[in-house]
Design a protein around this motif. Structure first.
Motif, short mmCIF file in Angstrom:
data_model
loop_
_atom_site.label_atom_id
_atom_site.label_comp_id
_atom_site.label_asym_id
_atom_site.label_seq_id
_atom_site.Cartn_x
_atom_site.Cartn_y
_atom_site.Cartn_z
N LEU A 120 0.84 -1.20 0.00
CA LEU A 120 0.00 0.00 0.00
C LEU A 120 0.87 1.25 0.00
CD1 LEU A 120 -2.74 1.41 0.19
CD2 LEU A 120 -2.69 1.04 2.67
N PRO A 158 -12.91 1.47 -0.82
CA PRO A 158 -12.87 1.31 0.65
C PRO A 158 -13.15 2.59 1.43
CG PRO A 158 -11.05 0.16 -0.37
CD PRO A 158 -11.68 0.97 -1.45
N THR A 183 -17.18 -0.58 3.26
CA THR A 183 -16.36 -1.66 3.82
C THR A 183 -17.28 -2.83 4.15
OG1 THR A 183 -16.55 -0.73 6.05
CG2 THR A 183 -14.58 -0.17 4.78
N ALA A 227 -9.30 -5.93 2.00
CA ALA A 227 -8.22 -4.96 1.89
C ALA A 227 -6.99 -5.57 1.22
CB ALA A 227 -7.85 -4.44 3.28
N TYR A 280 -7.72 -6.07 -2.49
CA TYR A 280 -7.85 -4.76 -3.12
C TYR A 280 -6.46 -4.18 -3.41
CZ TYR A 280 -9.91 -0.12 -3.95
OH TYR A 280 -10.31 1.08 -4.52
N ILE A 281 -5.58 -4.25 -2.42
CA ILE A 281 -4.22 -3.73 -2.58
C ILE A 281 -3.45 -4.55 -3.61
CG2 ILE A 281 -2.01 -3.42 -1.39
CD1 ILE A 281 -3.73 -2.85 1.17
N LEU A 296 -7.93 1.89 3.90
CA LEU A 296 -7.26 0.60 3.75
C LEU A 296 -6.32 0.33 4.93
CD1 LEU A 296 -6.51 0.75 -0.07
CD2 LEU A 296 -7.90 -0.98 1.07
#
Length: 229
Positions: free
Chosen positions: A44, A183, A187, A197, A200-201, A219
């Motif tokens: 991230l 996000p 959530t 999370a 997604y990252i 996140l």
């Protein structure tokens, strides 16, 4: 003696070159290894930052292709491939051949990434049951579009829309609630926050998609609930 000296010198240079190639290969592997396979928090931090963009009026779903594709040419569309790869194989499941696809999903049990809820369906050829288990884009197509995919080629956008890393079975209710939100604006329940999370990252990392400050903060908060080590 002169020939021996030349031979030794040649062998010496070969050893140097081989060592250099090995070192370069190791460095290349380290550089190309996806950060998201390690620590999501570090991945991230590595993502580029941009100002927040909440919508782009030029976005159209058709920019990412006309529905599910068959990118590997095996006759099965992405939806069936996602269902097959995520079905709980410890429970009964059933596929059938349909056209060139030898794994058209008919029945099985899945776990919703966002809620941890188990979903069992007996006949996905029934429209009602099929609609009850949509395949969701973890990073929505609209979000990807406004944060960079707008400038991609059509082929790259279609590949993104059919990438299994970014796809997960879920429930119709969750799919509708999440929609195109990121996000910062949506959530999942506590049971699915870490998985959401992390994936997604991973998707943003694979496609070098940036994050904005609010999205990144959200996140980071979700990652705090992830197990350590």
């Amino acid at each position: 003696m002169a020939r021996r000296g030349v031979r030794r010198l040649t062998i010496g240079w070969i050893r140097v070159l081989v060592t250099a190639v090995v070192v370069a290969s190791v460095v290349l592997v380290i550089v190309l290894r996806p950060t998201a396979q390690g620590d999501p928090a570090m991945a991230l931090e590595a993502l580029p930052m941009v100002d927040r963009v909440t919508q782009d009026a030029s976005y159209r779903r058709a920019a990412f292709g006309d529905g599910w594709s068959d990118l590997d040419g095996d006759g099965c569309r992405t939806r069936d491939e996602v269902l097959l790869s995520t079905v709980d194989r410890s429970q009964p499941y059933r596929t059938r051949r349909q056209g060139r696809c030898g794994a058209d999903m008919v029945a099985g049990t899945w776990t919703d990434l966002y809620t941890g809820q188990r979903m069992t369906w007996s006949n996905l050829k029934d429209t009602t049951q099929a609609q009850a288990i949509p395949i969701d884009h973890i990073v929505s197509l609209a979000a990807a579009y406004r944060y960079g995919a707008k400038t991609w080629s059509e082929q790259d956008r279609i590949a993104f829309a059919n990438d299994e890393l970014n796809l997960t079975p879920t429930t119709a209710a969750i799919n509708q609630a999440k929609a195109d939100k990121d996000p910062a604006s949506w959530t999942p329940p506590a049971a699915g926050r870490c998985a959401y999370a992390t994936r997604y990252i991973a998707v943003k990392t694979r496609y070098r998609l940036p994050v904005d400050h609010v999205e990144k903060t959200s996140l980071q908060q979700l990652l705090r609930g992830c197990p350590r080590g």
